[in-house]
Scaffold this active site. Sequence first.
Site, PDB file in Angstrom:
ATOM      1  N   ARG A 219     -11.116  -3.197  25.915  1.00 17.56           N
ATOM      2  CA  ARG A 219     -11.787  -2.236  26.781  1.00 17.56           C
ATOM      3  C   ARG A 219     -10.949  -0.961  26.824  1.00 17.56           C
ATOM      4  O   ARG A 219      -9.709  -1.020  26.814  1.00 17.56           O
ATOM      5  CB  ARG A 219     -11.939  -2.778  28.211  1.00 17.56           C
ATOM      6  N   HIS A 267     -17.854   0.756  19.486  1.00 20.22           N
ATOM      7  CA  HIS A 267     -17.917  -0.551  20.179  1.00 20.22           C
ATOM      8  C   HIS A 267     -18.711  -1.568  19.347  1.00 20.22           C
ATOM      9  O   HIS A 267     -19.694  -2.156  19.820  1.00 20.22           O
ATOM     10  CB  HIS A 267     -18.541  -0.385  21.578  1.00 20.22           C
TER      11      HIS A 267
HETATM   12  P1  NAP Z   1     -10.611 -15.014  26.739  1.00 18.64           P
HETATM   13  O1  NAP Z   1     -10.929 -16.182  25.879  1.00 18.64           O
HETATM   14  O2  NAP Z   1     -10.890 -15.090  28.216  1.00 18.64           O
HETATM   15  O3  NAP Z   1      -9.052 -14.679  26.525  1.00 18.64           O
HETATM   16  C1  NAP Z   1      -8.380 -13.765  27.324  1.00 18.64           C
HETATM   17  C2  NAP Z   1      -6.884 -13.820  26.993  1.00 18.64           C
HETATM   18  O4  NAP Z   1      -6.226 -12.794  27.731  1.00 18.64           O
HETATM   19  C3  NAP Z   1      -6.247 -15.153  27.417  1.00 18.64           C
HETATM   20  O5  NAP Z   1      -5.282 -15.541  26.487  1.00 18.64           O
HETATM   21  C4  NAP Z   1      -5.581 -14.776  28.745  1.00 18.64           C
HETATM   22  O6  NAP Z   1      -4.447 -15.563  29.067  1.00 18.64           O
HETATM   23  C5  NAP Z   1      -5.143 -13.363  28.464  1.00 18.64           C
HETATM   24  N1  NAP Z   1      -4.931 -12.637  29.721  1.00 18.64           N
HETATM   25  C6  NAP Z   1      -5.809 -12.386  30.697  1.00 18.64           C
HETATM   26  N2  NAP Z   1      -5.244 -11.709  31.713  1.00 18.64           N
HETATM   27  C7  NAP Z   1      -3.962 -11.542  31.355  1.00 18.64           C
HETATM   28  C8  NAP Z   1      -2.857 -10.932  31.983  1.00 18.64           C
HETATM   29  N3  NAP Z   1      -2.953 -10.347  33.196  1.00 18.64           N
HETATM   30  N4  NAP Z   1      -1.688 -10.953  31.352  1.00 18.64           N
HETATM   31  C9  NAP Z   1      -1.562 -11.543  30.145  1.00 18.64           C
HETATM   32  N5  NAP Z   1      -2.592 -12.149  29.479  1.00 18.64           N
HETATM   33  C10 NAP Z   1      -3.768 -12.135  30.089  1.00 18.64           C
HETATM   34  O7  NAP Z   1     -11.353 -13.721  26.231  1.00 18.64           O
HETATM   35  P2  NAP Z   1     -11.944 -13.429  24.762  1.00 18.64           P
HETATM   36  O8  NAP Z   1     -13.227 -14.122  24.554  1.00 18.64           O
HETATM   37  O9  NAP Z   1     -10.850 -13.646  23.769  1.00 18.64           O
HETATM   38  O10 NAP Z   1     -12.270 -11.863  24.895  1.00 18.64           O
HETATM   39  C11 NAP Z   1     -11.276 -10.914  25.210  1.00 18.64           C
HETATM   40  C12 NAP Z   1     -11.904  -9.575  25.548  1.00 18.64           C
HETATM   41  O11 NAP Z   1     -12.416  -8.956  24.373  1.00 18.64           O
HETATM   42  C13 NAP Z   1     -13.117  -9.627  26.462  1.00 18.64           C
HETATM   43  O12 NAP Z   1     -12.745  -9.733  27.824  1.00 18.64           O
HETATM   44  C14 NAP Z   1     -13.821  -8.317  26.176  1.00 18.64           C
HETATM   45  O13 NAP Z   1     -13.422  -7.314  27.085  1.00 18.64           O
HETATM   46  C15 NAP Z   1     -13.347  -7.957  24.766  1.00 18.64           C
HETATM   47  N6  NAP Z   1     -14.455  -7.953  23.786  1.00 18.64           N
HETATM   48  C16 NAP Z   1     -14.679  -6.821  23.083  1.00 18.64           C
HETATM   49  C17 NAP Z   1     -15.709  -6.791  22.141  1.00 18.64           C
HETATM   50  C18 NAP Z   1     -15.967  -5.575  21.313  1.00 18.64           C
HETATM   51  O14 NAP Z   1     -16.937  -5.529  20.581  1.00 18.64           O
HETATM   52  N7  NAP Z   1     -15.118  -4.579  21.354  1.00 18.64           N
HETATM   53  C19 NAP Z   1     -16.483  -7.942  21.925  1.00 18.64           C
HETATM   54  C20 NAP Z   1     -16.208  -9.067  22.667  1.00 18.64           C
HETATM   55  C21 NAP Z   1     -15.185  -9.073  23.598  1.00 18.64           C
HETATM   56  P3  NAP Z   1      -4.556 -17.157  29.271  1.00 18.64           P
HETATM   57  O15 NAP Z   1      -4.713 -17.729  27.883  1.00 18.64           O
HETATM   58  O16 NAP Z   1      -3.275 -17.519  29.889  1.00 18.64           O
HETATM   59  O17 NAP Z   1      -5.769 -17.369  30.140  1.00 18.64           O
HETATM   60  C1  GLV Z   2     -18.490  -6.769  24.195  1.00 18.59           C
HETATM   61  O1  GLV Z   2     -17.764  -5.856  24.411  1.00 18.59           O
HETATM   62  C2  GLV Z   2     -18.395  -8.034  24.855  1.00 18.59           C
HETATM   63  O2  GLV Z   2     -17.630  -8.130  25.820  1.00 18.59           O
HETATM   64  O3  GLV Z   2     -19.095  -8.978  24.436  1.00 18.59           O
END
Ligand code: NAP
Ligand code: GLV
Length: 304
Positions: A219, A267
């Site tokens: 983000r 994005h």
């Molecule tokens: P996820 O499975 O919830 O993983 C989040 C990771 O971040 C976990 O390892 C978590 O730690 C860590 N984390 C959270 N808060 C933290 C903090 N304060 N300090 C240190 N580590 C922290 O999420 P995901 O599915 O991988 O997705 C991640 C993000 O990608 C989404 O939230 C979204 O904003 C973004 N995204 C972007 C796109 C795009 O097209 N650009 C698409 C999809 C998603 P723990 O393992 O300890 O819980």
């Molecule tokens: C896209 O940014 C998503 O969070 O799926």
Amino acid sequence: MNILLYRSDGQTSDWEAAFRAALPDAQVRTWIAGDAACDYAVIWAPPAELVARLQNVKAIFLMGAGVDAILKFGAALPPAPIIRLGDAGMGMQMAEYVTHAVLRYFRRFDDYERQARQGAWQPLPAHDKQDFTVGVLGLGQLGRSVIEALRPFGFPLRGWSRSPKTIAGVDCFDDLDAFLCGTRVLVCLLPLTPETNQLLDHARLSLLARGGVVINVARGAHIDDDALLALIRAGHLAGATLDVFRDEPPAPDHPYWGEPRVTITPHISALTLVPEAVRQIAAKMQALARGETVADMVDRTKGY
Ligand code: NAP
Ligand code: GLV
């Protein structure tokens, strides 16, 4: 089963068709102002008016992985569980995008693109792989997918997460400053929470290795934009690949547009693939109807 759909971009016709095919007995419709009653809401970036009308839903499903656009409603949120997409084809897309960006910097395609525009034919010294540590902020579903995709290339890999992790061949840190010191390529895949908002400020970005690059696919609000631009213009950082922005699209006069060392994409690093998303959400709805628990429930206390 009564399903209500909403997307801030209004593009719900393919979702309607996919839900009708997956759940032929369900009643599926797109939200219009004033409408509300449903068993399940499947939404993305809803307005406050819709959120206020969801007090009696059984569950809210998100059409994406990030949860910031719903959790921002805080106390106004209904008590129902909120369930995000779990991978649903995004892990592979993130792996493709980040691997492409890392290899582009490592093999100096960014430099060669600039040279070619100036008509220069000049081989440059190769980067040393051992000086090209890739650090991934966030070791969740998408961060892990990126780590696994990069593994065969032999870059030193490190990661940072909220809870401690052990991943073979990856240096896992809990101290953020120690993680940033010596990281050459910083990949941000954190959720946006009060703790991670503006996390990458001038002091922290300055800790990256000289010649470092930032790849932000999470983000826009994770990064202090002025600090990133200042460090690029001062020559401490070599560039950035940014898929996400505080305001999307960035304003026409935003300095990112004119900075040649910043690569901008709109994005698209991991798009929601409607067929896969609907398959996953429909299966979760059926599991909930059978009284089972489902994966990818949002933890409101943690904020993701
Ligand atoms: P996820 O499975 O919830 O993983 C989040 C990771 O971040 C976990 O390892 C978590 O730690 C860590 N984390 C959270 N808060 C933290 C903090 N304060 N300090 C240190 N580590 C922290 O999420 P995901 O599915 O991988 O997705 C991640 C993000 O990608 C989404 O939230 C979204 O904003 C973004 N995204 C972007 C796109 C795009 O097209 N650009 C698409 C999809 C998603 P723990 O393992 O300890 O819980
Ligand atoms: C896209 O940014 C998503 O969070 O799926």
